[in-house]
Motif scaffolding. Structure first.
Motif, mmCIF file in Angstrom:
data_model
loop_
_atom_site.group_PDB
_atom_site.id
_atom_site.type_symbol
_atom_site.label_atom_id
_atom_site.label_comp_id
_atom_site.label_asym_id
_atom_site.label_seq_id
_atom_site.Cartn_x
_atom_site.Cartn_y
_atom_site.Cartn_z
ATOM 1 N N LYS A 72 0.839 -1.206 0.000
ATOM 2 C CA LYS A 72 0.000 0.000 0.000
ATOM 3 C C LYS A 72 0.871 1.251 0.000
ATOM 4 C CE LYS A 72 -2.767 -1.121 3.496
ATOM 5 N NZ LYS A 72 -2.710 -2.582 3.715
ATOM 6 N N LEU A 73 1.906 1.227 0.819
ATOM 7 C CA LEU A 73 2.821 2.363 0.852
ATOM 8 C C LEU A 73 3.507 2.538 -0.498
ATOM 9 C CD1 LEU A 73 4.360 4.609 2.299
ATOM 10 C CD2 LEU A 73 5.970 2.859 3.144
ATOM 11 N N GLY A 74 3.969 1.432 -1.078
ATOM 12 C CA GLY A 74 4.618 1.495 -2.379
ATOM 13 C C GLY A 74 3.709 2.034 -3.464
ATOM 14 N N SER A 75 2.426 1.632 -3.419
ATOM 15 C CA SER A 75 1.466 2.115 -4.420
ATOM 16 C C SER A 75 1.293 3.629 -4.344
ATOM 17 C CB SER A 75 0.109 1.433 -4.212
ATOM 18 O OG SER A 75 0.219 0.028 -4.379
ATOM 19 N N CYS A 76 1.285 4.146 -3.128
ATOM 20 C CA CYS A 76 1.096 5.587 -2.952
ATOM 21 C C CYS A 76 2.373 6.378 -3.259
ATOM 22 C CB CYS A 76 0.633 5.892 -1.527
ATOM 23 S SG CYS A 76 -1.012 5.248 -1.141
ATOM 24 N N THR A 111 -10.910 9.912 0.237
ATOM 25 C CA THR A 111 -10.927 11.217 -0.434
ATOM 26 C C THR A 111 -10.556 12.351 0.528
ATOM 27 O OG1 THR A 111 -13.328 11.304 -0.056
ATOM 28 C CG2 THR A 111 -12.574 10.527 -2.206
ATOM 29 N N LEU A 112 -11.022 12.265 1.771
ATOM 30 C CA LEU A 112 -10.709 13.315 2.743
ATOM 31 C C LEU A 112 -9.216 13.344 3.076
ATOM 32 C CD1 LEU A 112 -13.669 13.173 5.304
ATOM 33 C CD2 LEU A 112 -13.169 14.978 3.646
ATOM 34 N N VAL A 113 -8.643 12.165 3.312
ATOM 35 C CA VAL A 113 -7.236 12.112 3.703
ATOM 36 C C VAL A 113 -6.319 12.509 2.555
ATOM 37 C CG1 VAL A 113 -5.367 10.614 4.517
ATOM 38 C CG2 VAL A 113 -7.668 10.389 5.485
ATOM 39 N N THR A 114 -6.583 11.986 1.358
ATOM 40 C CA THR A 114 -5.731 12.345 0.221
ATOM 41 C C THR A 114 -5.865 13.823 -0.108
ATOM 42 O OG1 THR A 114 -7.484 11.628 -1.304
ATOM 43 C CG2 THR A 114 -5.733 10.045 -0.809
ATOM 44 N N GLY A 115 -7.066 14.359 0.050
ATOM 45 C CA GLY A 115 -7.258 15.778 -0.212
ATOM 46 C C GLY A 115 -6.554 16.661 0.798
ATOM 47 N N ALA A 147 1.617 10.826 1.882
ATOM 48 C CA ALA A 147 1.297 10.738 3.310
ATOM 49 C C ALA A 147 0.158 9.744 3.544
ATOM 50 C CB ALA A 147 0.913 12.116 3.849
ATOM 51 N N PHE A 148 -0.760 9.662 2.601
ATOM 52 C CA PHE A 148 -1.862 8.706 2.674
ATOM 53 C C PHE A 148 -1.315 7.285 2.730
ATOM 54 C CE2 PHE A 148 -5.215 6.273 0.192
ATOM 55 C CZ PHE A 148 -6.134 6.223 1.224
ATOM 56 N N GLY A 149 -0.264 7.025 1.961
ATOM 57 C CA GLY A 149 0.355 5.706 1.974
ATOM 58 C C GLY A 149 0.908 5.346 3.335
ATOM 59 N N PHE A 150 1.538 6.312 4.004
ATOM 60 C CA PHE A 150 2.075 6.052 5.347
ATOM 61 C C PHE A 150 0.944 5.806 6.345
ATOM 62 C CE2 PHE A 150 5.854 8.030 3.492
ATOM 63 C CZ PHE A 150 6.861 7.224 4.009
ATOM 64 N N VAL A 151 -0.182 6.505 6.177
ATOM 65 C CA VAL A 151 -1.342 6.288 7.052
ATOM 66 C C VAL A 151 -1.863 4.865 6.893
ATOM 67 C CG1 VAL A 151 -3.742 6.933 7.492
ATOM 68 C CG2 VAL A 151 -2.021 8.715 7.132
ATOM 69 N N LEU A 152 -2.012 4.420 5.637
ATOM 70 C CA LEU A 152 -2.536 3.075 5.374
ATOM 71 C C LEU A 152 -1.582 2.004 5.885
ATOM 72 C CD1 LEU A 152 -4.015 3.398 1.762
ATOM 73 C CD2 LEU A 152 -5.162 3.679 3.964
ATOM 74 N N ALA A 153 -0.285 2.207 5.659
ATOM 75 C CA ALA A 153 0.701 1.241 6.153
ATOM 76 C C ALA A 153 0.671 1.182 7.675
ATOM 77 C CB ALA A 153 2.094 1.619 5.654
ATOM 78 N N GLY A 154 0.529 2.337 8.298
ATOM 79 C CA GLY A 154 0.458 2.389 9.756
ATOM 80 C C GLY A 154 -0.743 1.655 10.307
ATOM 81 N N ILE A 155 -1.878 1.768 9.619
ATOM 82 C CA ILE A 155 -3.085 1.057 10.056
ATOM 83 C C ILE A 155 -2.846 -0.453 10.039
ATOM 84 C CG2 ILE A 155 -5.467 0.488 9.420
ATOM 85 C CD1 ILE A 155 -5.793 3.375 8.465
#
Length: 414
Positions: free
Chosen positions: A294-298, A357-361, A367-375
């Motif tokens: 997920k992080l790599g994709s972002c 959409t809210l987070v990426t916006g 940064a969205f990728g780091f959030v998803l990886a962290g989850i």
């Protein structure tokens, strides 16, 4: 302290269990086609169509959670039949009556019926031996059926009659398989003698009802959170691919089709492996690998790299999903936790597009990728702990015995 005994997977039990689960969940996979059909035939806007289908999915999730007790108990067969009939009636009306108010209301009713069907299918999975293999077969059947229906509807024509009619027909046909569903294991601490249908065995040493309840409730909450993380990436994958990695529409279509193929491949592998690898290590590896992908994709800014990472992530996602279903099924043979599992996933999934959409916006794709990886990494430890507990519980409840439902099934054991 007692646990009910699981039963073998026979052809009849497999047909009934996998069919009701797949049919109950199939609407979620057909939403893109259903939106087109609603816009074309009902004259509603995409926003209205999306809102109606979101309402239908939320109805499915809430009813799934609300009917868990019946799905895991003696009312399993009755709930399955009633739910499938309601589902068939709702989507059947939507397919035949092209009045926007009536069709939209009928779609919500269809979602209500689907919720009960999902609960019944999830609970029935838990009654069968080898939750890893059963969950893998269920994932394989689900992916294959969805792929076939997704291919068939455009061929027949993207209309309400086909998009919703096919689902109604499948639901009605599945009603006739409910007789073969494995019965809910009888567990009653007030009983002096074991049920005639199931031999009762002690729970593993150190495992109590309270510990299992904490593990079960925790898994439901964790799965909902995981759904938000996974589906939020899927929700923004198209626009992120176009804006951040210069992905073309053709490449995105390729990603979708190959992602489905990857999911089928993952299900095949896990079905073949069964319980050989256990659940603890594979679950930990998949969640960790999913976080990295997920992080790599972002982070990817090249279309080819993005394409490969998205397909790989979807394949890992499918495998992780199967393992979590297996964990829930292994925790309790009655289906106490596997019955509501998909309902909690759908609740999380409903909020995923908004979250994505809210987070990426607000903070951008990287940064969205780091959030998803962290989850994913935050969920890894508690889910792995629950996976270990589920293995111990499964060992106490596994048995080659059969229940009275065998008189309705073929004697072939899978």
């Amino acid at each position: 302290m007692t646990a009910a005994v699981r039963v073998p997977l026979t052809l009849g039990r497999g047909i009934a269990t996998f069919s009701v689960f797949v049919v109950g969940y199939i609407t979620a996979n057909l939403i893109p086609l259903m939106i087109i059909a609603m816009v074309e035939d009902l004259g509603v806007t995409q926003t209205v169509a999306g809102a109606v289908l979101t309402g239908s999915l939320l109805a499915t999730a809430l009813v799934c959670l609300a009917t868990t007790r019946w799905a895991a108990g003696r009312s399993r067969h009755l709930l399955g039949r009633v739910s499938l009939v309601v589902m068939a009636a709702g989507f059947g009306v939507a397919a035949l009556i092209h009045s926007a108010p009536i069709a939209c209301a009928a779609i919500i009713v269809g979602g209500i019926g689907a919720g009960g069907a999902v609960a019944v299918g999830g609970a029935a999975l838990a009654a069968l031996n080898n939750p890893n293999r059963v969950s893998g077969i269920n994932g394989l059947v689900n992916r294959t059926a969805v792929t076939g229906v997704l291919a068939l509807i455009p061929i027949l024509g993207l209309h309400m009659t086909n998009a919703f009619g096919i689902v109604a027909v499948l639901a009605l046909a599945t009603v006739f398989t409910i007789t073969w569903l494995p019965s809910a294991p009888a567990v009653n601490e007030d009983d002096d003698e074991p049920s005639a249908a199931h031999t009762r065995t002690p729970l593993p040493q150190g495992v109590t009802d309270k510990k299992l309840a904490v593990a079960g409730f925790s898994l439901l909450v964790l799965f909902a959170i995981w759904a938000i993380g996974e589906d939020s990436l899927w929700a923004v994958s198209g626009i992120m691919g176009a804006e951040h990695a210069s992905l073309t529409e053709q490449q995105m279509g390729l990603a979708l089709s190959l992602s489905t193929a990857g999911g089928i491949g993952a299900a095949l592998v896990l079905t073949a492996l069964g319980s050989r690898l256990g659940r603890t290590v594979p679950t930990a590896v998949l969640l960790g690998l999913g976080a990295a992908l997920k992080l790599g994709s972002c982070l990817a800014t090249d279309s080819t790299t993005y394409l490969v990472l998205i397909i790989a992530w979807n394949t890992v996602y499918a495998a992780a999903f199967i393992y979590v279903v297996a964990i829930a099924a292994a925790l309790d043979p009655s289906g106490r936790w596997s019955a509501p599992l998909l309902g909690t996933y759908l609740v999380g999934s409903a909020f995923a597009p908004l979250f994505g959409t809210l987070v990426t916006g607000a903070i951008g794709y990287v940064a969205f990728g780091f959030v998803l990886a962290g989850i994913s990494l935050a969920l890894l430890v508690p889910i792995v702990w629950i996976a270990r507990l589920s293995t111990r519980t499964e060992q106490a409840s596994a048995s080659p015995g059969q229940d009275p439902a065998d008189r309705y099934t073929t004697s072939v054991v899978v």
